[in-house]
Design a protein around this motif. Structure first.
Motif, mmCIF file in Angstrom:
data_model
loop_
_atom_site.group_PDB
_atom_site.id
_atom_site.type_symbol
_atom_site.label_atom_id
_atom_site.label_comp_id
_atom_site.label_asym_id
_atom_site.label_seq_id
_atom_site.Cartn_x
_atom_site.Cartn_y
_atom_site.Cartn_z
ATOM 1 N N ALA A 83 -8.667 39.165 16.990
ATOM 2 C CA ALA A 83 -8.650 37.765 16.149
ATOM 3 C C ALA A 83 -9.722 37.080 17.172
ATOM 4 N N SER A 84 -9.676 37.157 18.412
ATOM 5 C CA SER A 84 -10.625 36.401 19.246
ATOM 6 C C SER A 84 -12.057 36.748 19.044
ATOM 7 N N VAL A 85 -12.380 37.980 18.950
ATOM 8 C CA VAL A 85 -13.425 38.566 18.857
ATOM 9 C C VAL A 85 -14.351 38.155 17.579
ATOM 10 N N LEU A 86 -13.496 38.316 16.451
ATOM 11 C CA LEU A 86 -14.041 37.994 15.070
ATOM 12 C C LEU A 86 -14.378 36.524 14.969
ATOM 13 N N ALA A 87 -13.187 35.706 15.356
ATOM 14 C CA ALA A 87 -13.092 34.281 15.178
ATOM 15 C C ALA A 87 -14.568 33.652 15.956
ATOM 16 N N ALA A 88 -14.793 34.357 17.392
ATOM 17 C CA ALA A 88 -16.020 33.654 17.917
ATOM 18 C C ALA A 88 -17.232 34.075 17.214
ATOM 19 N N SER A 89 -17.367 35.256 16.610
ATOM 20 C CA SER A 89 -18.613 35.834 16.218
ATOM 21 C C SER A 89 -18.876 35.482 14.717
ATOM 22 N N LEU A 90 -17.835 34.819 13.980
ATOM 23 C CA LEU A 90 -18.212 34.496 12.586
ATOM 24 C C LEU A 90 -19.206 33.330 12.454
ATOM 25 N N ALA A 91 -20.060 33.841 11.679
ATOM 26 C CA ALA A 91 -20.943 32.750 11.192
ATOM 27 C C ALA A 91 -21.001 32.317 9.692
ATOM 28 N N PHE A 92 -20.848 30.976 9.433
ATOM 29 C CA PHE A 92 -20.292 30.619 7.891
ATOM 30 C C PHE A 92 -21.323 29.470 7.603
ATOM 31 N N PRO A 99 -22.847 34.202 3.942
ATOM 32 C CA PRO A 99 -23.411 35.370 5.029
ATOM 33 C C PRO A 99 -22.396 35.230 6.288
ATOM 34 N N GLY A 100 -22.285 36.003 7.115
ATOM 35 C CA GLY A 100 -21.430 36.070 8.359
ATOM 36 C C GLY A 100 -21.649 37.092 9.099
ATOM 37 N N LYS A 101 -21.170 37.269 10.190
ATOM 38 C CA LYS A 101 -21.039 38.156 11.445
ATOM 39 C C LYS A 101 -19.897 38.857 11.654
#
Length: 458
Positions: free
Chosen positions: A13-22, A379-381
């Motif tokens: 959760a922390s990895v994804l949340a920190a990396s998402l671009a929206f 888009p996103g990361k």
């Protein structure tokens, strides 16, 4: 979809949340479009033919007729055979690519009425086809009085050391078996099955249940005494499998490029994997049906990857077998993974790359969405699916997934609560509308990359 390096839900959760671009994708439709329509003939060649219900029938077979599909086990092979037979029926040349995977420890929970649940089993617990039959009791606050000769259900401690101590206490109290219930994750996702990691060898079965398994079991106990039969098995010398179908370019030269549409066909232990990822396979098979009728300027491959849930193993193996020349020929890789959830908070279809950069895959689908008047795609990361090995090899690739992100708080994202659980079923977790949207956008974007130019097709 695999969890990053098999880490806990909290870490993911922390990895994804920190990396998402929206945010807005920013593509303008060249011609005003009614939602779901496009005046571009190449889009209508896809949109007019793809059908979500056909894709969902593939989901139904994979998740209901076959069921759970852990990497390397028999049901994953059944999945591969179904996918291969379907692609062959469309006229494709199909091959199987096998590769070794690590051992699996699987526990089976049987009820007197014949109901069976699949869980993870501890390698250091008793591994035996001989059933342990006993009444199950729920232990709260680590109170192990009156558990002798009974199967103990426990809400697992949040730490490795903590649940190892729980198991030791249950064994010392004379328990006949232990079922550790997964926790709810920090973002509200229900915990999945797991194989408990123990340091001591025990002569009783020790299973790791999903969160919902534990809740269902408590409900059964409330209705009266529940008797269970526990058996377990160690699967070794395993091989997983990729299924590869090829459609050659109409006119092929040494410079002909290749485009891949790939989706993993395995699931985690205990989960029928309707959305994760029978949905991606269903989308791939439906697009394969439609594309077989069209000429393309590029070689098109449809690949069902094995053992994604065990660390992206199928995609990694596929990429590792390629020569540099073969890698250079691949122009784009489209990876649908979890593309049909009905979860209300997963409001957008994302085109994700591991580093958030844009490429031919994200561009083509973004423009297709704009032409179709479909604002779903953003888009996103994101770095935990089969697009990653291709990206790491320098090949343009993107993941497609339904997700929601709270714009006022970038640390909050939404993937359905029930992914990786027994509730990932058509009834509880599949939307025909979401599937149709994904088919339209991904199908049109892919066709824009591979289509054969002919007069008037613009």
């Amino acid at each position: 979809m695999v969890r990053n390096n098999r880490k806990s839900a909290k870490v993911l959760a922390s990895v994804l949340a920190a990396s998402l671009a929206f945010g807005s994708i920013g593509y303008a439709a060249p011609i005003p479009a009614e939602y779901g329509k496009s005046s571009y003939s190449q889009d209508q060649k896809i949109v007019a033919r793809v059908n979500a219900e056909r894709a969902i029938e593939h989901i139904r077979y994979l998740s209901e007729e076959i069921g759970t599909r852990p990497g390397g086990l028999e049901n994953e092979k059944k999945s591969a055979e179904y996918i291969a037979d379907t692609l062959k029926s469309y006229g494709y040349d199909v091959e199987f690519q096998y590769f070794p995977v690590a051992d699996q420890y699987i526990g089976s929970v049987a009820f007197p009425d014949g109901t069976l649940w699949e869980m993870g089993a501890a390698p250091n617990g008793s591994i035996s086809d001989t059933a342990v039959k006993a009444e199950v009791v729920y232990v709260e606050n680590n109170d192990f009085t009156n558990v002798e000769d009974k199967i103990v259900l426990l809400a697992r401690a949040s730490t490795l050391a903590g649940y190892r101590q729980q198991v030791a206490d249950a064994v010392n109290a004379g328990a006949a078996g232990v079922i550790l219930q997964s926790l709810v994750g920090s973002r509200g996702n229900y915990g999945q099955t797991f194989s408990p990691s123990l340091t001591e060898q025990y002569n009783i079965p020790v299973f790791g249940a999903s969160y919902i398994h534990g809740e269902w079991l408590k409900e059964k106990m409330e209705d009266g005494a529940a008797e269970l039969s526990l058996t377990s098995k160690h699967y070794s010398d395993l091989k997983s499998v990729n299924v590869i179908a090829t459609k050659e370019a109409k006119t092929k030269t040494e410079d002909t490029k290749e485009v891949i549409l790939g989706a993993h066909h395995d699931s985690v232990v205990g989960a029928p994997g309707a959305n994760d990822n029978a949905s991606g396979v269903g989308l791939m098979l439906e697009l394969a049906r439609v594309y077989q009728g069209y000429n393309t300027d590029k070689t098109l491959k449809f690949i069902a990857f094995g053992s994604e849930e065990r660390g992206l193993l199928g995609a990694r193996y596929y990429v590792d077998q390629l020569t540099q020349e073969q890698k250079d020929q691949i122009e784009a890789v489209f990876v649908p993974d979890m593309v049909a959830t009905n979860y209300d908070k997963a409001t957008n279809l994302y085109a994700m790359t591991p580093d958030g950069s844009q490429n031919i895959v994200t561009d083509s689908t973004g423009k297709a969405g704009a032409r179709l008047g479909n604002s779903d795609i953003l888009p996103g990361k994101f770095g935990s699916s089969d697009h990653v090995p291709f990206h790491n090899a320098g090949i343009p690739a993107a993941l497609f997934i339904w997700m929601g992100i709270d714009s006022w708080d970038p640390l909050v994202y939404h993937i359905e609560k029930v992914y990786h659980t027994p509730q990932d079923t058509i009834e509880e977790n599949i939307s025909a509308d979401r599937m149709q949207s994904a088919l339209d956008i991904i199908g049109s974007g892919l066709f824009d990359v591979v289509r054969k130019e002919t007069p008037g097709n613009n």
